[in-house]
Design a protein around this motif. Structure first.
Motif, PDB file in Angstrom:
ATOM      1  N   TYR A   1       9.612  -2.166   8.962  1.00 13.46           N
ATOM      2  CA  TYR A   1       9.129  -2.636   7.781  1.00 13.46           C
ATOM      3  C   TYR A   1       8.394  -1.696   6.988  1.00 13.46           C
ATOM      4  O   TYR A   1       7.722  -0.677   7.339  1.00 13.46           O
TER       5      TYR A   1
ATOM      6  N   PRO B   1       5.045  -1.169   4.382  1.00 12.20           N
ATOM      7  CA  PRO B   1       3.863  -1.319   4.313  1.00 12.20           C
ATOM      8  C   PRO B   1       3.751  -2.793   3.703  1.00 12.20           C
ATOM      9  O   PRO B   1       2.745  -3.594   3.672  1.00 12.20           O
ATOM     10  N   SER B   2       4.541  -3.134   2.509  1.00  8.05           N
ATOM     11  CA  SER B   2       4.185  -4.246   1.776  1.00  8.05           C
ATOM     12  C   SER B   2       5.088  -5.328   2.224  1.00  8.05           C
ATOM     13  O   SER B   2       5.113  -6.546   1.594  1.00  8.05           O
ATOM     14  N   ASN B   3       5.704  -5.357   3.330  1.00 11.59           N
ATOM     15  CA  ASN B   3       6.826  -6.301   3.772  1.00 11.59           C
ATOM     16  C   ASN B   3       5.543  -7.682   4.355  1.00 11.59           C
ATOM     17  O   ASN B   3       4.786  -7.451   4.898  1.00 11.59           O
TER      18      ASN B   3
ATOM     19  N   ILE C   1       2.757  -7.579   7.039  1.00 10.28           N
ATOM     20  CA  ILE C   1       1.471  -7.863   6.812  1.00 10.28           C
ATOM     21  C   ILE C   1       0.929  -9.016   7.626  1.00 10.28           C
ATOM     22  O   ILE C   1      -0.251  -8.695   8.205  1.00 10.28           O
TER      23      ILE C   1
END
Length: 193
Positions: A89, A91-93, A97
């Motif tokens: 993933y 980091p913004s997925n 999160i």
């Protein structure tokens, strides 16, 4: 037609020759050399208990959930070493999160005396393979209060045990210091007995 037959003969012979060399002789030779030079590593770096039962491998992380043991990294595969990998993933997925926030909440619940700001990232994230058996020394030290409270072992003894089980960088310069969670928990179990 004769030209095709004359080309096919050498191709078939070379294919059979390479199958025997690469598919039989080479694997048998490499396995034999590995078993002779380093049989423990060739057999998976297995860890045995006092009754010689296999309890794990130094190379594959295991989940420990009891308060009285050190916890390893989050695993994407849940104790199944047959495959490895993670979801990769960004980091913004949203799923990444959520998983990280869930890990933070789990940490707060299990370790109320250690603030999340003092928790190394390796306890809240998984490794690329999902099989990593190691944590950073900082991740081990962050769990000392919880384990001391659950076992009654003095924090200084636990910290000394972590220091004894900390492995240095490869060749003194590659990678980071690390602690094998299974080996650390075996030492803790021996301390409790």
């Amino acid at each position: 037609m004769e030209e095709k037959q004359s080309i096919m003969g050498p191709i078939i012979r070379m294919s059979l020759f390479l199958m025997v060399i690469c598919g039989i002789i080479y694997p048998v030779a490499v396995t034999g050399i590995a078993q002779t030079i380093s049989p423990a590593k060739a057999n998976g770096s297995l860890v045995y208990d006092e009754n010689m039962n296999v309890i794990g491998s130094e190379l594959i992380g295991q989940s420990f959930s009891a308060d009285s043991y050190f916890h390893g990294r989050i695993s994407s595969i849940e104790n199944n070493g047959a495959g490895s990998g993670s979801n990769n993933y960004a980091p913004s997925n949203a799923d990444m999160i959520k998983r990280t926030l869930d890990s933070i909440e789990e940490w707060k619940k299990n370790n109320p005396e250690t603030p999340v700001s003092e928790v190394p990232n390796d306890l809240l994230t998984n490794s690329g393979s999902g099989l990593d058996p190691h944590i950073s020394p900082g991740a081990a030290y962050a769990q000392v209060k919880r384990i001391s409270k659950a076992t009654g072992i003095d924090q200084s003894k636990l910290e000394n045990m972590i220091k004894q089980h900390t492995q240095g960088r490869e060749l003194g310069m590659f990678g980071e210091e690390k602690v094998n969670v299974l080996q650390l928990n075996l030492a803790l179990k021996n301390m409790l007995n």
